[in-house]
Motif scaffolding. Structure first.
Motif, PDB file in Angstrom:
ATOM      1  N   ASP A  98       0.832  -1.214   0.000  1.00 18.32           N
ATOM      2  CA  ASP A  98       0.000   0.000   0.000  1.00 18.32           C
ATOM      3  C   ASP A  98       0.863   1.259   0.000  1.00 18.32           C
ATOM      4  OD1 ASP A  98      -2.167  -1.697   0.160  1.00 18.32           O
ATOM      5  OD2 ASP A  98      -2.427  -1.467   2.327  1.00 18.32           O
ATOM      6  N   ILE A  99       1.946   1.245   0.771  1.00 13.66           N
ATOM      7  CA  ILE A  99       2.843   2.407   0.843  1.00 13.66           C
ATOM      8  C   ILE A  99       3.491   2.667  -0.514  1.00 13.66           C
ATOM      9  CG2 ILE A  99       5.045   3.216   1.808  1.00 13.66           C
ATOM     10  CD1 ILE A  99       4.197   1.849   4.456  1.00 13.66           C
ATOM     11  N   LEU A 100       3.902   1.596  -1.203  1.00 12.49           N
ATOM     12  CA  LEU A 100       4.535   1.763  -2.516  1.00 12.49           C
ATOM     13  C   LEU A 100       3.527   2.187  -3.585  1.00 12.49           C
ATOM     14  CD1 LEU A 100       7.134  -1.143  -2.528  1.00 12.49           C
ATOM     15  CD2 LEU A 100       7.602   1.307  -2.600  1.00 12.49           C
ATOM     16  N   THR A 142       3.498   6.750 -11.944  1.00 12.55           N
ATOM     17  CA  THR A 142       2.298   5.922 -12.115  1.00 12.55           C
ATOM     18  C   THR A 142       2.501   4.820 -13.144  1.00 12.55           C
ATOM     19  OG1 THR A 142       1.451   7.541 -13.712  1.00 12.55           O
ATOM     20  CG2 THR A 142       0.711   7.747 -11.428  1.00 12.55           C
ATOM     21  N   LYS A 143       3.522   4.923 -13.991  1.00 12.23           N
ATOM     22  CA  LYS A 143       3.769   3.898 -15.004  1.00 12.23           C
ATOM     23  C   LYS A 143       4.117   2.547 -14.377  1.00 12.23           C
ATOM     24  CE  LYS A 143       5.344   7.135 -18.568  1.00 12.23           C
ATOM     25  NZ  LYS A 143       6.509   7.530 -19.413  1.00 12.23           N
ATOM     26  N   LYS A 144       4.575   2.580 -13.161  1.00 11.62           N
ATOM     27  CA  LYS A 144       4.960   1.332 -12.509  1.00 11.62           C
ATOM     28  C   LYS A 144       3.766   0.602 -11.886  1.00 11.62           C
ATOM     29  CE  LYS A 144       9.817   2.199 -11.571  1.00 11.62           C
ATOM     30  NZ  LYS A 144      10.896   2.211 -10.568  1.00 11.62           N
ATOM     31  N   THR A 196      -6.539  -1.239 -11.895  1.00  9.85           N
ATOM     32  CA  THR A 196      -7.524  -2.329 -11.867  1.00  9.85           C
ATOM     33  C   THR A 196      -8.955  -1.829 -11.992  1.00  9.85           C
ATOM     34  OG1 THR A 196      -7.530  -2.243  -9.456  1.00  9.85           O
ATOM     35  CG2 THR A 196      -6.029  -3.828 -10.486  1.00  9.85           C
ATOM     36  N   SER A 197      -9.176  -0.527 -11.717  1.00  8.81           N
ATOM     37  CA  SER A 197     -10.485   0.096 -11.929  1.00  8.81           C
ATOM     38  C   SER A 197     -10.261   1.600 -12.017  1.00  8.81           C
ATOM     39  CB  SER A 197     -11.467  -0.265 -10.807  1.00  8.81           C
ATOM     40  OG  SER A 197     -11.033   0.259  -9.578  1.00  8.81           O
ATOM     41  N   VAL A 198     -11.341   2.378 -11.950  1.00 10.60           N
ATOM     42  CA  VAL A 198     -11.218   3.820 -12.172  1.00 10.60           C
ATOM     43  C   VAL A 198     -10.226   4.468 -11.214  1.00 10.60           C
ATOM     44  CG1 VAL A 198     -12.468   6.016 -12.213  1.00 10.60           C
ATOM     45  CG2 VAL A 198     -13.579   3.940 -13.069  1.00 10.60           C
ATOM     46  N   LYS A 199     -10.335   4.153  -9.938  1.00 12.25           N
ATOM     47  CA  LYS A 199      -9.455   4.777  -8.954  1.00 12.25           C
ATOM     48  C   LYS A 199      -8.650   3.760  -8.137  1.00 12.25           C
ATOM     49  CE  LYS A 199     -12.227   8.969  -8.294  1.00 12.25           C
ATOM     50  NZ  LYS A 199     -12.926   9.831  -7.302  1.00 12.25           N
ATOM     51  N   PHE A 204      -5.446   0.917  -7.985  1.00 10.85           N
ATOM     52  CA  PHE A 204      -4.183   0.496  -8.589  1.00 10.85           C
ATOM     53  C   PHE A 204      -3.552  -0.597  -7.729  1.00 10.85           C
ATOM     54  CE2 PHE A 204      -5.031   4.779  -9.895  1.00 10.85           C
ATOM     55  CZ  PHE A 204      -4.606   4.858 -11.220  1.00 10.85           C
ATOM     56  N   LYS A 205      -2.677  -1.346  -8.370  1.00 14.90           N
ATOM     57  CA  LYS A 205      -1.916  -2.343  -7.618  1.00 14.90           C
ATOM     58  C   LYS A 205      -0.497  -2.419  -8.165  1.00 14.90           C
ATOM     59  CE  LYS A 205      -2.612  -6.588 -10.224  1.00 14.90           C
ATOM     60  NZ  LYS A 205      -2.876  -8.029 -10.120  1.00 14.90           N
ATOM     61  N   LEU A 206       0.386  -3.053  -7.393  1.00 16.59           N
ATOM     62  CA  LEU A 206       1.766  -3.225  -7.821  1.00 16.59           C
ATOM     63  C   LEU A 206       1.857  -4.375  -8.824  1.00 16.59           C
ATOM     64  CD1 LEU A 206       3.663  -3.029  -4.400  1.00 16.59           C
ATOM     65  CD2 LEU A 206       3.472  -1.217  -6.120  1.00 16.59           C
ATOM     66  N   PRO A 207       2.787  -4.286  -9.744  1.00 18.43           N
ATOM     67  CA  PRO A 207       3.051  -5.432 -10.631  1.00 18.43           C
ATOM     68  C   PRO A 207       3.552  -6.624  -9.799  1.00 18.43           C
ATOM     69  CG  PRO A 207       4.118  -3.445 -11.461  1.00 18.43           C
ATOM     70  CD  PRO A 207       3.617  -3.128 -10.080  1.00 18.43           C
TER      71      PRO A 207
END
Length: 624
Positions: free
Chosen positions: A80-82, A91-93, A97-100, A102-105
């Motif tokens: 969550d911190i990353l 943000t490219k990293k 997953t939806s409108v607002k 995101f998750k880490l690769p």
């Protein structure tokens, strides 16, 4: 997740068996809200103003990880911190997953797990469960399109071993059983967890090979220490400079004598950032433990911040914030105990202390003492059925007995009835104790067996009937008897000469106010930790009235002092043994000052009258 069973192969069959008691006894499930608050005070603070590279090159450990509750929450929190960091910086990293959302690769999640998460535990099955849980967390919200191959890392940072002992201090023959773990030069940026709580006597019983090593190599292993002391000390050793440490531990380390060396260590390095005490609030489900959060930082702190949580509910929903904390400098802390007074009450605390002396300094430490210890109360202590000039009569195990009255003493047994211990009722014994001792010019002397047989045949007959149960090997008599004819001695000689005095104050050790009674009968009372009693005797030619001392001890101010110094249990019960009583402040009286002398006399007089009133009420009750 909590695992109380283990797989076992017996006679070719695979069985599920309960873990041995020495493994299972110190395992509890830590509530998630506790874990998250510890991580908020440690992991979150550590990661503030750090880059992703800084975080991915940091180490977060639980050196008593069990099945991984703290590590699982830490792993999720780092993700969550990353995510937040990349939202603000790159943000490219991220994968949207939806409108607002995101998750880490997957690869970054895998890097966190391989590089940042460390765990050690001496329970093999728990370690395997921890690994499994972390791998499941890695695969969470992933599918074939997002997972690279090979997918699962080996998790080389989750270890099976004893994190308190390394191989350099163990003999080769004991290494298989102790299973030492060598950290080498490894240090951690953050250490969190809920370490095992195990008293010395349990370590002696369940891990006898480890106990001598703890005593030799840990400075906090002082007297009757607890295992969590060692985990605090070890955690500090393994913490990098500037690193954070967060544990939930029993709060009594701040007060008990056994915690003195640990307190000394924490004061000397000035590492304590916060202590959040939950007081009598119960954090763990179905387990009565009085706990606190201990937050350390491995750099010198200016002061220790502390908070006593009255309402656990308010604390959970953040109605209590940092503004509610009080603070104290490390120079103000004493190693013998930490008295953490709320700042709003410090003026009152200081005013009382300034006008007072401790009870110990006023009357002497020898006049504050514990009760007797027979080590066989069921044999020595009875309720009488009748008495005459020579004998006291009683029944035990369906047999009627009598013993010579000279070898008995009045005794008080714990009662919840009207005869219970009370400051404002006249005290009287409610039982008697068979007492194989005589008061002589040399003091209290044990009655030798030849004299017992010839002069006190009834007492001898009774004691001899229970000789097998009074055997030294079953009762642990100290000091060890010099002859085989001393089998009927009390377990300890302590307090025998002190209890038999004209007047003394009897104190219920685990009490809730109004538990200071004056005894004029020479009554004997038993010790017994928090369940027993202790006594206060005033020295000869002492100018203070016993009623004055009684009134002050029972006041709301000294009740408050008792709570500050002693352990507080559920329901508001305070453990006020000799250690606490000795430190209670008694207002000094200048007996050359007529005004002060009059105040002293008035307090003593009112206190006595209140007891006399109860005598009248008691006689009325008897007539009714």
């Amino acid at each position: 997740m909590l695992f109380r069973s283990q797989l076992s192969i017996e006679n070719g069959a695979i069985l599920i068996k309960k873990k041995p008691e020495n493994i299972d006894r110190d395992i509890v499930t830590t509530p998630t809200f506790i874990i998250q608050d510890i991580l908020r005070q440690t992991v979150v603070k550590y990661c503030e103003n750090k880059t992703d590279k800084d975080i991915l090159n940091s180490s977060f450990a639980d050196i008593a990880c069990g099945s991984g509750a703290f590590l699982l929450e830490t792993y999720q929190l780092l993700q969550d911190i990353l995510v937040d960091y990349y939202l603000n910086n790159d943000t490219k990293k991220l994968i949207q997953t939806s409108v607002k959302t995101f998750k880490l690769p997957f690869e970054i999640k895998k890097t966190i797990l391989e590089n940042c998460i460390y765990g050690i535990d001496k329970d093999y099955n728990a370690v395997e469960a921890c690994k499994f849980g972390l791998l499941l967390k890695l695969l969470e919200n992933e599918d074939n399109s997002t997972i690279s191959t090979p997918a699962l890392p080996n998790l080389k940072n989750i270890h099976f071993g004893n994190s308190l002992i390394d191989s350099s201090i163990t003999s080769k023959k004991n290494q298989d059983e102790i299973n030492p773990f060598d950290f080498g030069k490894t240090k951690f940026d953050v250490i969190v967890g809920n370490p095992p709580y195990m008293a010395t006597e349990h370590m002696k019983q369940f891990t006898p090979l480890e106990l001598p090593l703890y005593k030799k190599h840990y400075s906090s292993s002082y007297k009757q220490f607890d295992k969590y002391f060692l985990f605090i000390e070890r955690g500090l050793e393994l913490l990098r400079k500037g690193g954070y440490f967060g544990y939930i531990v029993p709060s009594k380390f701040t007060k008990v004598g056994a915690g003195e060396k640990l307190r000394e260590l924490l004061i000397s390095n000035k590492s304590v950032e916060q202590i959040i005490s939950f007081g009598a609030n119960q954090v763990f489900h179905n387990k009565i433990t009085y706990t606190c959060l201990l937050i350390l930082k491995n750099e010198e702190q200016k002061e220790l911040n502390y908070l006593e949580v009255d309402s656990l509910k308010n604390w959970k929903i953040r109605k209590i914030n940092d503004e509610h904390f009080d603070s104290i400098t490390f120079d103000e802390l004493k190693t013998n105990d930490w008295i953490l007074v709320p700042s709003i009450l410090k003026p009152v605390f200081n005013a009382i202390s300034k006008q007072s002396e401790t009870l110990e300094s006023l009357i002497g430490s020898d006049n504050i003492y514990n009760g007797i210890q027979t080590s066989a109360n069921n044999i020595y202590i009875h309720s009488k059925t009748k008495e005459d000039k020579k004998y006291i009569y009683f029944s035990k195990d369906g047999i009627d007995w009598k013993v010579e009255k000279v070898l008995t003493r009045p005794y008080y047994k714990t009662s919840s009835g009207y005869d219970n211990l009370n400051t404002y009722r006249p005290f009287s014994p409610n039982a008697f104790v068979i007492y194989p001792y005589l008061k002589t010019k040399k003091g209290i002397q044990f009655v030798e067996i030849d004299i017992l047989k010839s002069n006190y045949p009834k007492a001898f007959s009774y004691l001899n009937h229970y000789k097998s149960k009074l055997d030294n090997s079953k009762r642990d008599i100290k000091p060890t008897p010099e002859t085989t004819n001393e089998w009927y001695r009390f377990g300890r000689h302590q307090s025998l000469d002190k209890c038999d005095v004209p007047a003394k104050i009897i104190v219920g050790v685990l009490a809730q106010g109004n538990k200071y009674a004056i005894d004029y009968f020479g009554t004997l009372i038993s010790s017994g930790g928090t369940a027993g009693y202790c006594m206060i005797t005033l020295p000869g030619d002492f100018p203070y009235s016993i009623y004055y001392i009684q009134a002050l001890l029972n006041s709301k101010y000294l009740e408050w002092f008792s709570a500050l110094i002693g352990e507080v249990f559920r329901g508001g019960y305070i453990a006020r043994g000799t250690k606490v009583l000795k430190k209670l402040p008694i207002r000094i009286i200048d007996f050359d000052n007529k005004k002060e002398k009059a105040i002293h006399g008035k307090i003593a007089s009112i206190q006595k009258k209140l007891i006399v009133i109860q005598i009248g009420r008691a006689s009325c009750r008897e007539r009714v």
